[in-house]
Design a protein around this motif. Structure first.
Motif, PDB file in Angstrom:
ATOM      1  N   THR A   2       0.600  -1.448  -0.113  1.00  0.00           N
ATOM      2  CA  THR A   2       0.255  -0.137  -0.040  1.00  0.00           C
ATOM      3  C   THR A   2       1.061   0.882   0.192  1.00  0.00           C
ATOM      4  O   THR A   2       2.146   0.878   0.546  1.00  0.00           O
ATOM      5  N   GLU A 249     -10.856   5.704   0.456  1.00  0.00           N
ATOM      6  CA  GLU A 249     -11.332   4.594   0.300  1.00  0.00           C
ATOM      7  C   GLU A 249     -13.485   3.976   0.380  1.00  0.00           C
ATOM      8  O   GLU A 249     -13.438   3.488  -0.140  1.00  0.00           O
ATOM      9  N   ASP A 253     -14.559   1.421  -2.235  1.00  0.00           N
ATOM     10  CA  ASP A 253     -15.067   0.763  -1.467  1.00  0.00           C
ATOM     11  C   ASP A 253     -16.292  -0.288  -2.343  1.00  0.00           C
ATOM     12  O   ASP A 253     -16.124  -1.161  -2.600  1.00  0.00           O
ATOM     13  N   GLY A 256     -14.467  -2.477  -5.334  1.00  0.00           N
ATOM     14  CA  GLY A 256     -14.232  -3.648  -4.537  1.00  0.00           C
ATOM     15  C   GLY A 256     -12.808  -3.852  -4.553  1.00  0.00           C
ATOM     16  O   GLY A 256     -12.427  -3.212  -5.074  1.00  0.00           O
ATOM     17  N   SER A 257     -12.430  -5.288  -4.160  1.00  0.00           N
ATOM     18  CA  SER A 257     -11.141  -5.090  -3.874  1.00  0.00           C
ATOM     19  C   SER A 257     -10.043  -4.844  -4.542  1.00  0.00           C
ATOM     20  O   SER A 257      -8.996  -4.673  -4.584  1.00  0.00           O
ATOM     21  N   ASP A 258     -10.575  -5.653  -5.863  1.00  0.00           N
ATOM     22  CA  ASP A 258      -9.114  -5.163  -6.849  1.00  0.00           C
ATOM     23  C   ASP A 258      -8.836  -3.777  -7.197  1.00  0.00           C
ATOM     24  O   ASP A 258      -7.498  -3.628  -7.157  1.00  0.00           O
ATOM     25  N   ARG A 260      -9.215  -1.452  -5.040  1.00  0.00           N
ATOM     26  CA  ARG A 260      -8.835  -0.292  -4.613  1.00  0.00           C
ATOM     27  C   ARG A 260      -7.473  -1.276  -3.993  1.00  0.00           C
ATOM     28  O   ARG A 260      -6.591  -0.058  -3.737  1.00  0.00           O
ATOM     29  N   ASP A 261      -7.388  -1.805  -4.186  1.00  0.00           N
ATOM     30  CA  ASP A 261      -5.686  -2.618  -4.063  1.00  0.00           C
ATOM     31  C   ASP A 261      -4.416  -1.728  -5.814  1.00  0.00           C
ATOM     32  O   ASP A 261      -3.333  -1.137  -5.214  1.00  0.00           O
TER      33      ASP A 261
END
Length: 274
Positions: A2, A249, A253, A256-258, A260-261
């Motif tokens: 991160t 964030e 959100d 999805g997580s992909d 966000r990463d």
């Protein structure tokens, strides 16, 4: 990993740092990696990119030293005189520092045509030979010059700092959106989701103030060319670090997580070769 793609360090000097006016008294002091590290840990951020705030080679050397000393500082965006007659020699010498990833000039303080001037365009073109990136720091009325620059130098990778500082406080968006759409059409341009709170009402901003601007950016640039930056410690005039991070964030959100990463690390790692 991160990453916070945009923050600053300085030993506060009231003369050199006169841009830090009295209404920004909260940041009229030293800010160094040992101040930032616990904040990053608290917010789940592994490292950061330190960006120049002063127009000097001494600033570049200072930030490189910070990166060499502190593990949290993963990369540096320094300063160099883009019009220097020996620019290529300077870049060749600076290229010896793997911590140094690119350069920036505080173009927001320059005339509107600054980034379109032939001497500046020629200087930025030389960055390509050494793989250096360029951070664009401007206000909306300078977007036309920035668009000219990125079109003229397709071989350099650019990132727009602070989403080009739209007038969030007044809600103006149309002209900014039109130019950002054109910038996003250039494949060599990315954008930092940073510096938002300082363009709003410092005391009375709401998360929803920023959503129209974020909607434009996600639609035009897409999640592969956007990166989170806190603009710490400058952000402290309007919000703490956690508030700044949470703002992005919560918007990201639903993606999805992909995604966000990508926003919180992968895109910055790729762009700056961290």
């Amino acid at each position: 990993m991160t990453i916070d793609a945009h923050q600053h360090f300085w030993h506060y000097d009231p003369v050199r740092d006169s841009w830090i006016t009295d209404d920004m008294a909260v940041i009229q002091r030293d800010f160094l990696p040992e101040d930032l590290e616990p904040v990053l840990v608290q917010n789940g951020i592994d490292g950061c990119v330190a960006v120049q705030a002063d127009q000097s080679l001494a600033e570049t050397q200072f930030l490189v030293q910070m990166a060499q000393t502190y593990d949290i500082v993963k990369g540096v965006v320094g300063w160099v005189d883009l019009t220097a007659p020996d620019l290529r020699d300077q870049l060749s010498e600076l290229a010896q520092y793997p911590e140094l990833k690119g350069f920036r000039h505080v173009a927001q303080a320059e005339p509107n045509d600054f980034l379109a001037r032939p001497a500046i365009v020629a200087g930025i073109r030389q960055l390509a030979e050494f793989g250096f990136t360029y951070d664009i720091l401007i206000y909306p009325n300078q977007l036309k010059a920035a668009l000219h620059l990125v079109r003229e130098v397709p071989e350099v990778s650019f990132v727009v700092d602070h989403i080009a500082k739209p007038y969030v406080k007044t809600g103006e968006i149309t002209r900014w959106s039109n130019f950002m759409t054109q910038l996003a059409a250039q494949p060599n341009v990315q954008c930092k989701l940073s510096g938002l709170v300082t363009e709003a009402d410092w005391q009375n901003w709401s998360k929803r103030d920023f959503f129209p601007y974020l909607n434009v950016l996600f639609d035009r640039f897409g999640p592969d060319r956007l990166m989170f930056g806190s603009d710490w410690p400058v952000c402290l005039v309007a919000a703490n670090y956690t508030q700044v991070k949470t703002l992005i964030e919560e918007y990201v959100d639903p993606w999805g997580s992909d995604v966000r990463d990508k926003i919180f690390g992968a895109n910055a790692v790729s762009f700056y070769r961290l």
